[in-house]
Design a protein around this motif. Structure first.
Motif, PDB file in Angstrom:
ATOM      1  N   GLY A  18       1.201  -1.784  -5.857  1.00  0.00           N
ATOM      2  CA  GLY A  18       1.829  -1.877  -7.163  1.00  0.00           C
ATOM      3  C   GLY A  18       2.254  -3.286  -7.495  1.00  0.00           C
ATOM      4  N   ILE A  19       3.168  -3.403  -8.457  1.00  0.00           N
ATOM      5  CA  ILE A  19       3.567  -4.733  -8.940  1.00  0.00           C
ATOM      6  C   ILE A  19       5.022  -5.086  -8.651  1.00  0.00           C
ATOM      7  CG2 ILE A  19       1.841  -4.761 -10.777  1.00  0.00           C
ATOM      8  CD1 ILE A  19       4.095  -3.960 -12.717  1.00  0.00           C
ATOM      9  N   ARG A  20       5.759  -4.172  -7.992  1.00  0.00           N
ATOM     10  CA  ARG A  20       7.196  -4.389  -7.788  1.00  0.00           C
ATOM     11  C   ARG A  20       7.577  -4.908  -6.405  1.00  0.00           C
ATOM     12  NH1 ARG A  20       8.886   1.049 -10.818  1.00  0.00           N
ATOM     13  NH2 ARG A  20       6.746   1.257 -10.937  1.00  0.00           N
ATOM     14  N   GLY A  21       6.642  -5.425  -5.654  1.00  0.00           N
ATOM     15  CA  GLY A  21       6.985  -5.977  -4.354  1.00  0.00           C
ATOM     16  C   GLY A  21       6.972  -4.988  -3.215  1.00  0.00           C
ATOM     17  N   ALA A  37      10.711  -9.180  -3.494  1.00  0.00           N
ATOM     18  CA  ALA A  37      10.788  -8.472  -4.772  1.00  0.00           C
ATOM     19  C   ALA A  37       9.556  -8.608  -5.656  1.00  0.00           C
ATOM     20  CB  ALA A  37      12.009  -8.969  -5.549  1.00  0.00           C
ATOM     21  N   ASP A  38       8.491  -9.297  -5.185  1.00  0.00           N
ATOM     22  CA  ASP A  38       7.325  -9.393  -6.054  1.00  0.00           C
ATOM     23  C   ASP A  38       6.020  -9.283  -5.276  1.00  0.00           C
ATOM     24  OD1 ASP A  38       6.121 -12.150  -5.511  1.00  0.00           O
ATOM     25  OD2 ASP A  38       8.166 -12.723  -6.037  1.00  0.00           O
ATOM     26  N   ARG A  39       4.987  -8.935  -6.011  1.00  0.00           N
ATOM     27  CA  ARG A  39       3.655  -8.698  -5.441  1.00  0.00           C
ATOM     28  C   ARG A  39       3.111  -9.932  -4.717  1.00  0.00           C
ATOM     29  NH1 ARG A  39      -0.544  -5.135  -6.248  1.00  0.00           N
ATOM     30  NH2 ARG A  39      -2.601  -6.033  -5.967  1.00  0.00           N
ATOM     31  N   ALA A  80       1.288 -12.630   0.298  1.00  0.00           N
ATOM     32  CA  ALA A  80       1.407 -13.729   1.266  1.00  0.00           C
ATOM     33  C   ALA A  80       1.693 -13.208   2.668  1.00  0.00           C
ATOM     34  CB  ALA A  80       2.499 -14.706   0.828  1.00  0.00           C
ATOM     35  N   MET A  81       2.199 -11.977   2.753  1.00  0.00           N
ATOM     36  CA  MET A  81       2.507 -11.371   4.055  1.00  0.00           C
ATOM     37  C   MET A  81       1.331 -10.575   4.622  1.00  0.00           C
ATOM     38  SD  MET A  81       6.370  -9.996   3.306  1.00  0.00           S
ATOM     39  CE  MET A  81       6.525  -9.212   4.905  1.00  0.00           C
ATOM     40  N   ARG A  82       0.241 -10.456   3.873  1.00  0.00           N
ATOM     41  CA  ARG A  82      -0.919  -9.672   4.345  1.00  0.00           C
ATOM     42  C   ARG A  82      -1.307 -10.113   5.758  1.00  0.00           C
ATOM     43  NH1 ARG A  82      -5.233  -6.862   1.783  1.00  0.00           N
ATOM     44  NH2 ARG A  82      -4.432  -7.461  -0.263  1.00  0.00           N
ATOM     45  N   VAL A  86       3.996   3.063   2.485  1.00  0.00           N
ATOM     46  CA  VAL A  86       4.479   2.108   1.489  1.00  0.00           C
ATOM     47  C   VAL A  86       5.894   1.706   1.880  1.00  0.00           C
ATOM     48  CG1 VAL A  86       5.023   1.740  -0.942  1.00  0.00           C
ATOM     49  CG2 VAL A  86       3.032   3.111  -0.301  1.00  0.00           C
ATOM     50  N   ALA A  87       6.131   0.392   1.928  1.00  0.00           N
ATOM     51  CA  ALA A  87       7.421  -0.127   2.379  1.00  0.00           C
ATOM     52  C   ALA A  87       8.052  -1.030   1.341  1.00  0.00           C
ATOM     53  CB  ALA A  87       7.233  -0.907   3.678  1.00  0.00           C
ATOM     54  N   THR A  88       9.370  -1.046   1.348  1.00  0.00           N
ATOM     55  CA  THR A  88      10.152  -1.971   0.540  1.00  0.00           C
ATOM     56  C   THR A  88      10.956  -2.837   1.503  1.00  0.00           C
ATOM     57  OG1 THR A  88      10.348  -0.321  -1.199  1.00  0.00           O
ATOM     58  CG2 THR A  88      11.886  -2.168  -1.275  1.00  0.00           C
ATOM     59  N   PHE A  89      10.736  -4.142   1.431  1.00  0.00           N
ATOM     60  CA  PHE A  89      11.463  -5.093   2.262  1.00  0.00           C
ATOM     61  C   PHE A  89      12.713  -5.546   1.505  1.00  0.00           C
ATOM     62  CE2 PHE A  89       7.211  -5.230   3.895  1.00  0.00           C
ATOM     63  CZ  PHE A  89       7.358  -5.442   5.256  1.00  0.00           C
ATOM     64  N   PRO A  90      13.861  -5.646   2.174  1.00  0.00           N
ATOM     65  CA  PRO A  90      15.095  -5.977   1.461  1.00  0.00           C
ATOM     66  C   PRO A  90      15.086  -7.367   0.822  1.00  0.00           C
ATOM     67  CG  PRO A  90      15.474  -5.928   3.825  1.00  0.00           C
ATOM     68  CD  PRO A  90      14.081  -5.426   3.590  1.00  0.00           C
ATOM     69  N   ASP A  91      14.274  -8.281   1.295  1.00  0.00           N
ATOM     70  CA  ASP A  91      14.305  -9.656   0.783  1.00  0.00           C
ATOM     71  C   ASP A  91      13.042 -10.034   0.011  1.00  0.00           C
ATOM     72  OD1 ASP A  91      12.650  -9.586   2.992  1.00  0.00           O
ATOM     73  OD2 ASP A  91      13.354 -11.483   3.825  1.00  0.00           O
TER      74      ASP A  91
END
Length: 171
Positions: free
Chosen positions: A18-21, A73-75, A80-82, A66-71
């Motif tokens: 998605g687009i929200r990080g 916030a964008d795609r 860059a973490m791939r 699907v994960a959300t990292f606390p720090d």
């Protein structure tokens, strides 16, 4: 890092979702969403840079988690973490059940036959469709032994640091 002991590779960042990080993860835990139970994570990028993170949340979605990292916030930050690997300290995992083993605990143990012939040490293990395979390596060769108990792997003695196998040393 707080824990200087062994680490377990639990997964990898596969890309953005998605687009929200949010991130797609490959998780090698069973079930896949169990990866979130074991924190802190040690993230290691392709250059070998590491950082520790806690508070990652997520859920299963299709063939990924699907994960959300606390720090993050964008795609673009997720992209860059791939390829970033996700490790946890071995101490973060619960003790295995009777007759079960974490592969990392077997690595480095001596491998001997039931007749006392040394086959080297456990280099690594890998999964196949039929069973797991223990790879024993010495200075001369590598042997692949099905990790089937008690047929081929007759005992694992962590105190002595030995895996005993019923295996032909010439095979």
């Amino acid at each position: 890092m707080k824990d200087t002991g062994r680490r377990i590779l639990l997964g990898r960042v596969a890309g953005a979702f998605g687009i929200r990080g949010e991130a797609k993860l490959e998780s090698w835990t069973e079930p896949r969403s169990a990866i979130f139970r074991y924190q802190p994570w040690i993230l290691r990028d392709a250059r070998g840079n590491e950082r520790e993170i806690t508070g990652v949340r997520g859920k299963e979605s299709g063939k990924h988690v699907v994960a959300t990292f606390p720090d993050v916030a964008d795609r673009d930050a997720i992209e860059a973490m791939r390829g970033t690997e996700i490790y946890v300290p071995r101490s973060a995992l619960p003790p295995p059940s009777e007759g079960e083993y974490y592969w990392v605990d077997l690595e480095g143990l001596k491998v001997v036959t039931v007749d006392g012939v040394s086959l080297g040490t456990v280099s690594h293990l890998f999964a196949t469709g039929a069973n797991d395979v223990l790879v024993a390596r010495d200075d001369e060769r590598e042997r692949m032994i099905p990790f089937v108990q008690p047929q081929y792997v007759t005992s694992v003695d962590f105190g002595a640091g030995v895996v005993t196998v019923d295996w032909d040393p010439d095979f």
